[in-house]
Scaffold this motif. Structure first.
Motif, PDB file in Angstrom:
ATOM      1  N   MET A   4     -54.781 109.167  63.577  1.00 13.14           N
ATOM      2  CA  MET A   4     -55.469 108.219  64.470  1.00 13.14           C
ATOM      3  C   MET A   4     -54.479 107.612  65.471  1.00 13.14           C
ATOM      4  O   MET A   4     -53.327 107.366  65.132  1.00 13.14           O
ATOM      5  N   SER A   5     -54.952 107.421  66.680  1.00 12.37           N
ATOM      6  CA  SER A   5     -54.057 106.851  67.701  1.00 12.37           C
ATOM      7  C   SER A   5     -53.617 105.455  67.284  1.00 12.37           C
ATOM      8  O   SER A   5     -54.448 104.654  66.840  1.00 12.37           O
ATOM      9  N   PRO A   6     -52.334 105.168  67.434  1.00 14.42           N
ATOM     10  CA  PRO A   6     -51.880 103.829  67.067  1.00 14.42           C
ATOM     11  C   PRO A   6     -52.473 102.755  67.982  1.00 14.42           C
ATOM     12  O   PRO A   6     -52.395 101.570  67.693  1.00 14.42           O
ATOM     13  N   LEU A   7     -53.067 103.180  69.085  1.00 16.07           N
ATOM     14  CA  LEU A   7     -53.624 102.203  70.021  1.00 16.07           C
ATOM     15  C   LEU A   7     -54.981 101.685  69.571  1.00 16.07           C
ATOM     16  O   LEU A   7     -55.449 100.661  70.022  1.00 16.07           O
TER      17      LEU A   7
ATOM     18  N   PRO B   9     -56.950 100.108  66.652  1.00 17.00           N
ATOM     19  CA  PRO B   9     -56.758  99.531  65.322  1.00 17.00           C
ATOM     20  C   PRO B   9     -57.840  99.987  64.352  1.00 17.00           C
ATOM     21  O   PRO B   9     -58.999 100.152  64.746  1.00 17.00           O
ATOM     22  N   THR B  10     -57.451 100.241  63.127  1.00 12.20           N
ATOM     23  CA  THR B  10     -58.418 100.613  62.099  1.00 12.20           C
ATOM     24  C   THR B  10     -59.208  99.380  61.679  1.00 12.20           C
ATOM     25  O   THR B  10     -58.835  98.240  61.996  1.00 12.20           O
ATOM     26  N   THR B  11     -60.287  99.617  60.936  1.00  7.92           N
ATOM     27  CA  THR B  11     -61.058  98.477  60.420  1.00  7.92           C
ATOM     28  C   THR B  11     -60.138  97.561  59.618  1.00  7.92           C
ATOM     29  O   THR B  11     -60.191  96.342  59.751  1.00  7.92           O
ATOM     30  N   ALA B  12     -59.277  98.172  58.791  1.00 16.58           N
ATOM     31  CA  ALA B  12     -58.375  97.363  57.968  1.00 16.58           C
ATOM     32  C   ALA B  12     -57.496  96.471  58.839  1.00 16.58           C
ATOM     33  O   ALA B  12     -57.341  95.274  58.566  1.00 16.58           O
ATOM     34  N   GLU B  13     -56.947  97.041  59.895  1.00 13.21           N
ATOM     35  CA  GLU B  13     -56.074  96.245  60.774  1.00 13.21           C
ATOM     36  C   GLU B  13     -56.857  95.136  61.471  1.00 13.21           C
ATOM     37  O   GLU B  13     -56.380  94.004  61.585  1.00 13.21           O
ATOM     38  N   GLN B  14     -58.056  95.478  61.910  1.00  7.46           N
ATOM     39  CA  GLN B  14     -58.872  94.458  62.585  1.00  7.46           C
ATOM     40  C   GLN B  14     -59.227  93.318  61.631  1.00  7.46           C
ATOM     41  O   GLN B  14     -59.180  92.147  61.997  1.00  7.46           O
ATOM     42  N   VAL B  15     -59.595  93.688  60.401  1.00  6.17           N
ATOM     43  CA  VAL B  15     -59.981  92.660  59.425  1.00  6.17           C
ATOM     44  C   VAL B  15     -58.786  91.756  59.116  1.00  6.17           C
ATOM     45  O   VAL B  15     -58.902  90.532  59.086  1.00  6.17           O
ATOM     46  N   LYS B  16     -57.626  92.362  58.907  1.00  3.77           N
ATOM     47  CA  LYS B  16     -56.444  91.574  58.540  1.00  3.77           C
ATOM     48  C   LYS B  16     -56.057  90.612  59.662  1.00  3.77           C
ATOM     49  O   LYS B  16     -55.690  89.452  59.418  1.00  3.77           O
TER      50      LYS B  16
ATOM     51  N   GLY C  47     -59.447  79.568  49.505  1.00  3.87           N
ATOM     52  CA  GLY C  47     -60.903  79.654  49.612  1.00  3.87           C
ATOM     53  C   GLY C  47     -61.345  80.721  50.592  1.00  3.87           C
ATOM     54  O   GLY C  47     -60.599  81.133  51.476  1.00  3.87           O
ATOM     55  N   GLY C  48     -62.576  81.147  50.441  1.00  2.00           N
ATOM     56  CA  GLY C  48     -63.142  82.169  51.319  1.00  2.00           C
ATOM     57  C   GLY C  48     -62.688  83.557  50.917  1.00  2.00           C
ATOM     58  O   GLY C  48     -61.636  83.718  50.289  1.00  2.00           O
ATOM     59  N   ASN C  49     -63.483  84.548  51.254  1.00  2.00           N
ATOM     60  CA  ASN C  49     -63.069  85.926  50.998  1.00  2.00           C
ATOM     61  C   ASN C  49     -63.755  86.880  51.959  1.00  2.00           C
ATOM     62  O   ASN C  49     -64.792  86.572  52.540  1.00  2.00           O
ATOM     63  N   VAL C  50     -63.106  88.031  52.127  1.00  2.00           N
ATOM     64  CA  VAL C  50     -63.511  88.992  53.152  1.00  2.00           C
ATOM     65  C   VAL C  50     -63.461  90.381  52.521  1.00  2.00           C
ATOM     66  O   VAL C  50     -62.633  90.630  51.636  1.00  2.00           O
ATOM     67  N   SER C  51     -64.345  91.274  52.974  1.00  2.00           N
ATOM     68  CA  SER C  51     -64.318  92.649  52.457  1.00  2.00           C
ATOM     69  C   SER C  51     -64.762  93.629  53.533  1.00  2.00           C
ATOM     70  O   SER C  51     -65.390  93.232  54.515  1.00  2.00           O
ATOM     71  N   TRP C  52     -64.408  94.880  53.337  1.00  2.00           N
ATOM     72  CA  TRP C  52     -65.017  95.952  54.128  1.00  2.00           C
ATOM     73  C   TRP C  52     -65.206  97.166  53.226  1.00  2.00           C
ATOM     74  O   TRP C  52     -64.514  97.329  52.226  1.00  2.00           O
ATOM     75  N   LYS C  53     -66.186  97.983  53.628  1.00  2.00           N
ATOM     76  CA  LYS C  53     -66.526  99.166  52.826  1.00  2.00           C
ATOM     77  C   LYS C  53     -66.058 100.411  53.570  1.00  2.00           C
ATOM     78  O   LYS C  53     -66.258 100.527  54.780  1.00  2.00           O
ATOM     79  N   ASP C  54     -65.423 101.314  52.819  1.00  5.09           N
ATOM     80  CA  ASP C  54     -64.907 102.546  53.405  1.00  5.09           C
ATOM     81  C   ASP C  54     -65.245 103.677  52.432  1.00  5.09           C
ATOM     82  O   ASP C  54     -64.529 103.883  51.447  1.00  5.09           O
ATOM     83  N   GLY C  55     -66.357 104.343  52.690  1.00  8.14           N
ATOM     84  CA  GLY C  55     -66.813 105.383  51.756  1.00  8.14           C
ATOM     85  C   GLY C  55     -67.116 104.785  50.395  1.00  8.14           C
ATOM     86  O   GLY C  55     -67.897 103.831  50.288  1.00  8.14           O
ATOM     87  N   ASN C  56     -66.457 105.300  49.369  1.00  9.97           N
ATOM     88  CA  ASN C  56     -66.711 104.812  48.008  1.00  9.97           C
ATOM     89  C   ASN C  56     -65.839 103.633  47.617  1.00  9.97           C
ATOM     90  O   ASN C  56     -65.814 103.230  46.456  1.00  9.97           O
TER      91      ASN C  56
ATOM     92  N   SER D 165     -69.270  95.566  62.076  1.00  7.16           N
ATOM     93  CA  SER D 165     -67.882  95.513  62.558  1.00  7.16           C
ATOM     94  C   SER D 165     -67.369  94.081  62.445  1.00  7.16           C
ATOM     95  O   SER D 165     -68.157  93.130  62.417  1.00  7.16           O
ATOM     96  N   ILE D 166     -66.048  93.953  62.401  1.00 13.21           N
ATOM     97  CA  ILE D 166     -65.469  92.604  62.322  1.00 13.21           C
ATOM     98  C   ILE D 166     -65.733  91.847  63.618  1.00 13.21           C
ATOM     99  O   ILE D 166     -65.919  90.629  63.611  1.00 13.21           O
ATOM    100  N   ALA D 167     -65.802  92.589  64.745  1.00  8.76           N
ATOM    101  CA  ALA D 167     -66.061  91.925  66.032  1.00  8.76           C
ATOM    102  C   ALA D 167     -67.429  91.235  65.998  1.00  8.76           C
ATOM    103  O   ALA D 167     -67.586  90.103  66.484  1.00  8.76           O
ATOM    104  N   LYS D 168     -68.407  91.910  65.391  1.00  6.40           N
ATOM    105  CA  LYS D 168     -69.754  91.307  65.342  1.00  6.40           C
ATOM    106  C   LYS D 168     -69.783  90.109  64.392  1.00  6.40           C
ATOM    107  O   LYS D 168     -70.401  89.088  64.681  1.00  6.40           O
ATOM    108  N   VAL D 169     -69.107  90.241  63.249  1.00  3.77           N
ATOM    109  CA  VAL D 169     -69.051  89.098  62.315  1.00  3.77           C
ATOM    110  C   VAL D 169     -68.408  87.897  63.013  1.00  3.77           C
ATOM    111  O   VAL D 169     -68.905  86.772  62.941  1.00  3.77           O
TER     112      VAL D 169
END
Ligand SMILES: [Zn+2]
Length: 340
Positions: A1-4, A6-13, A30-39, A178-182
């Motif tokens: 993947m192009s380094p330009l 960002p992956t979902t993981a990078e965006q979330v972090k 406090g608070g928590n965040v998650s994302w789903k990637d396949g299984n 997407s994290i942008a929408k959240v």
């Protein structure tokens, strides 16, 4: 993947690190965040801070099909299976994240919104919410973990398009693809809720000199002393202390309040152990030097919640039974012990 790109993981972090630094959105662990990637469901580990998301590994992968299978059996108290060899424990809210159908899920105790959710009739007070972009439900208070997950799953079964869940006496959950929408939804919600400001308080006289209390330090936030110097707030400490779970878990089931410096000094001689935080009417808020940052953030959160009420009598606190089940809670003990 192009380094330009960002992956979902990078965006979330990146997003977690940002919101983790805003005490009106996140307090301590406090608070928590998650994302789903396949299984795989990537979920914040218990006791970690969102603010550290860009510096430490705070997310751990768990087996998503396993959780979904348990959900079909209505087993919400299952222990998630960690994929790999992490020694961290998944958030107590892992099931809540797994049952949301969205790719990205964010759960926060956002002050502007929590200030409504601690009221006896939050629906009557909710501001008009943003049109069709938000499909929301209001869920009553349940103990975080399996009980809360089950209640939320029932609401989602009734309203599959729901993307915002308001949790009474607790916080909110937002899901999107997407994290942008959240991020956009949360920003819009905060703006909407924020438009109804609480009352402004009289300023503390600059010349006021609080009494010194041996062994304690005067809390380093001028505004917070209103909790002990404003009679309405002081009374709330006694009757409306238990407004939401993290407050109890970090600061205990009841506040140590004293009508005067003399009353505290008289009581003090009978104590085996000094309380970590005390409220002396007319003087202010005092803490032991070891009072942690996590606890200080919780205390400030409580003050910010009170400050946003037009009438303090409208607050709904948790029952004694609800408080007891929180402080007697193994998962929370783990989170407390593993705090930074
Ligand atoms: Zn929570």
């Amino acid at each position: 993947m192009s380094p330009l790109i960002p992956t979902t993981a990078e965006q979330v972090k990146l997003y977690c690190a940002q919101i983790g630094k805003d005490p009106l959105l996140t307090q301590g662990a406090g608070g928590n965040v998650s994302w789903k990637d396949g299984n795989i469901l990537w979920i914040k580990a218990s006791g970690t801070w969102l603010a550290d998301a860009d510096k430490k590994d705070i997310f751990i992968p768990v087996d998503l099909p396993h959780l979904r299978q348990e959900m079909t059996q209505k087993n919400f108290s299952v222990t998630p299976k960690v994929v790999g060899d992490s020694t961290l424990r998944p958030s107590i809210e892992t099931m809540l994240h797994a049952l949301m159908p969205h790719k990205v899920v964010v759960h926060l105790h956002a002050v502007e919104i929590l200030a409504y959710l601690v009221r006896a009739n939050p629906l009557a007070d909710l501001p008009p919410l943003i049109g069709d972009t938000v499909k929301w439900v209001l869920v009553d208070y349940f103990k975080p973990g399996a009980e809360l997950a089950q209640a939320v799953s029932e609401h989602i079964a009734d309203n599959p398009s729901v993307n915002v869940i308001f949790l009474r006496n607790h916080g909110l959950v937002v899901g999107a693809d997407s994290i942008a929408k959240v991020k956009q939804i949360i920003e819009d919600l905060i703006l909407t809720f924020n438009s109804n400001k609480g009352k402004s308080l009289p300023k503390q006289e600059a010349s006021f000199m609080p009494k010194e209390v041996d062994g304690y330090v005067y809390f380093q936030n001028d505004a917070l002393h209103e909790l002990a110097r404003n009679i309405e707030y002081f009374n709330c400490l006694k009757t409306k202390w238990a407004l939401y779970p993290d407050h109890i878990v970090f600061l205990g089931p009841a506040a140590y309040v004293y009508k005067s410096y003399d009353e505290f000094m008289r009581t003090r001689v009978t104590m085996n152990e000094l309380p970590e935080v005390i409220f002396i009417y007319g003087e202010g808020v005092y803490v032991l030097p070891a009072f942690s940052k996590a606890k200080a953030e919780q205390l400030l959160c409580y003050y910010e919640i009170l400050r946003r009420q037009q009438t303090l009598s409208q607050l709904r606190s948790l029952s004694d039974a609800q408080v007891l089940e929180l402080i007697d809670w193994d998962a929370e003990k783990y989170r407390q012990q593993h705090k930074p």
